[in-house]
Scaffold this active site. Structure first.
Site, PDB file in Angstrom:
ATOM      1  N   TYR A 159       2.980   7.163 -20.990  1.00 29.84           N
ATOM      2  CA  TYR A 159       2.559   8.117 -22.104  1.00 29.84           C
ATOM      3  C   TYR A 159       3.875   8.036 -23.469  1.00 29.84           C
ATOM      4  CZ  TYR A 159       0.809  11.884 -24.524  1.00 29.84           C
ATOM      5  OH  TYR A 159       1.201  13.039 -26.009  1.00 29.84           O
TER       6      TYR A 159
ATOM      7  N   VAL B  81       2.921  14.030 -34.583  1.00 34.79           N
ATOM      8  CA  VAL B  81       4.321  15.297 -34.986  1.00 34.79           C
ATOM      9  C   VAL B  81       5.271  14.844 -35.431  1.00 34.79           C
ATOM     10  CG1 VAL B  81       3.687  17.057 -33.074  1.00 34.79           C
ATOM     11  CG2 VAL B  81       5.237  14.928 -32.779  1.00 34.79           C
TER      12      VAL B  81
ATOM     13  N   TYR C 257      -5.628  17.292 -35.368  1.00 34.93           N
ATOM     14  CA  TYR C 257      -5.604  18.412 -34.860  1.00 34.93           C
ATOM     15  C   TYR C 257      -6.859  19.402 -35.121  1.00 34.93           C
ATOM     16  CZ  TYR C 257      -1.119  15.880 -34.057  1.00 34.93           C
ATOM     17  OH  TYR C 257       0.104  15.269 -33.687  1.00 34.93           O
TER      18      TYR C 257
ATOM     19  N   SER D 220       1.139  10.798 -31.476  1.00 36.41           N
ATOM     20  CA  SER D 220      -0.122  10.785 -31.060  1.00 36.41           C
ATOM     21  C   SER D 220      -0.687   9.952 -32.360  1.00 36.41           C
ATOM     22  CB  SER D 220      -0.761  12.087 -31.919  1.00 36.41           C
ATOM     23  OG  SER D 220      -0.652  13.200 -30.383  1.00 36.41           O
TER      24      SER D 220
ATOM     25  N   LYS E  63      -1.412   7.378 -29.740  1.00 31.45           N
ATOM     26  CA  LYS E  63      -2.798   7.400 -28.458  1.00 31.45           C
ATOM     27  C   LYS E  63      -4.872   6.867 -29.200  1.00 31.45           C
ATOM     28  CE  LYS E  63      -1.724  12.392 -27.937  1.00 31.45           C
ATOM     29  NZ  LYS E  63      -1.417  13.812 -28.310  1.00 31.45           N
TER      30      LYS E  63
END
Ligand code: GLU
Length: 313
Positions: free
Chosen positions: A197, A267, A249, A69, A72
């Protein structure tokens, strides 16, 4: 880095890291991507870089891990550089969700069916589709080139085992993507978007790469080592705001209170954090807490923030 801070970091960081490492047993490595389950639970490393090229590191800072992540943040920046704010936020919202990172719930419940923000999976999948390029290969090549430039490391590459592992098991992401396609948010074929992705999630770095990427954010888009402007300041402002409001998160509020720095976790147990105008920080600690953040990594960052009064708030 001030002389005193540097000296204190050099002498104290290994000890603080070992104290935080004691926490790793209370968490667990992510297993929903089978390849990530191979990471060692006890790993903990950190690397801190400043604008003059000084660095301090401790623990397992050379251990490679995939960005997941964390990537991103930079695909969002690239999409903004490709299309501008208006086009990107026509397709993705700007608000935290309070739902799990891979949740579908709000896509169905809230009009107009666009993802809540670019850091949850639905948002990041949408952002991947907005990267300029005529094919998934061209989009991925542009992303990798951009990441290499930010990390000042031409050797950055994909971990293809992690990529294939996620491609084979990522059916929840596939469901999100089909839903987005049905809503008209995705224009390209689902598998094409997902390959972009999954690929950027599987770019492999170590703590030092991450700290260099964070340093560019800490210096408003300028690589302080080369003096080169890599990202317009406005997009840094947007990225840092998302990092504060949704980078960790559903523990982003708690992290803002306890640590008070823009950060993004993944993660694989990586955390990228920055002290604006001062440092870029890369952390790896694959043992995750119940919110999905590196349990020992968060503990260590909290210690550092308190010791040096780094909180922005
Ligand atoms: N590639 C991972 C996924 O899509 C990224 C998740 C994360 O790091 O939060 O599930």
């Amino acid at each position: 880095m001030s002389f005193e801070q540097m000296e204190k970091l050099k002498t104290k960081l290994p000890e603080w890291l070992e104290t935080s490492r004691l926490r790793t047993g209370q968490g667990d490595v992510a297993a929903y991507i089978p390849e990530l389950a191979k990471a060692s639970r006890d790993t903990l490393g950190i690397h801190i870089a400043d604008s003059q090229g000084q660095t301090v590191s401790a623990g397992d800072c050379g251990v490679p891990f995939t960005m997941q992540s964390i990537s991103k943040v930079f695909t969002l920046i690239l999409a903004l550089m490709d299309h501008g704010e208006e086009a990107v936020f026509y397709n993705v919202g700007k608000e935290p969700t309070g739902d799990d990172f891979n949740s579908m719930i709000k896509l169905e419940l809230v009009e107009p069916g666009i993802p809540f923000n670019p850091l949850i999976n639905a948002g990041a999948i949408t952002v991947s589709s907005l990267i300029a390029g005529d094919s998934p290969e061209e989009k991925s090549a542009r992303i990798l080139h951009f990441f290499r430039k930010l990390a000042s490391n031409e050797r950055l590459d994909y971990n293809m085992d992690v990529y294939h592992s996620e491609l084979e098991t990522g059916d929840l992401n596939r469901s999100l993507a089909y839903f987005l396609k049905q809503n008209g948010v995705l224009k390209d074929p689902v598998e094409d978007v997902l390959s972009v992705y999954f690929r950027h999630c599987s770019i492999e770095v170590d703590c030092s790469d991450l700290s260099r990427m964070a340093l560019v954010l800490a210096f408003d888009g300028v690589d302080p080592h080369s003096g080169e402007m890599l990202i317009p300041r406005r997009y840094i402002q947007i990225a840092k705001t998302f990092m504060v409001t949704c980078g960790m998160y559903n523990a982003s509020g708690e992290f803002a209170i306890d640590v008070g720095l823009p950060a993004k976790s993944g993660v694989s147990g990586g955390i990228m954090a920055l002290v604006p105008g001062q440092y870029g920080i890369g952390v790896v600690g694959p043992s995750l807490n119940n919110k999905g953040n590196s349990i020992a990594g968060v503990h260590l960052l909290e210690r550092l923030s308190k010791e040096f009064d780094w909180s922005l708030f």
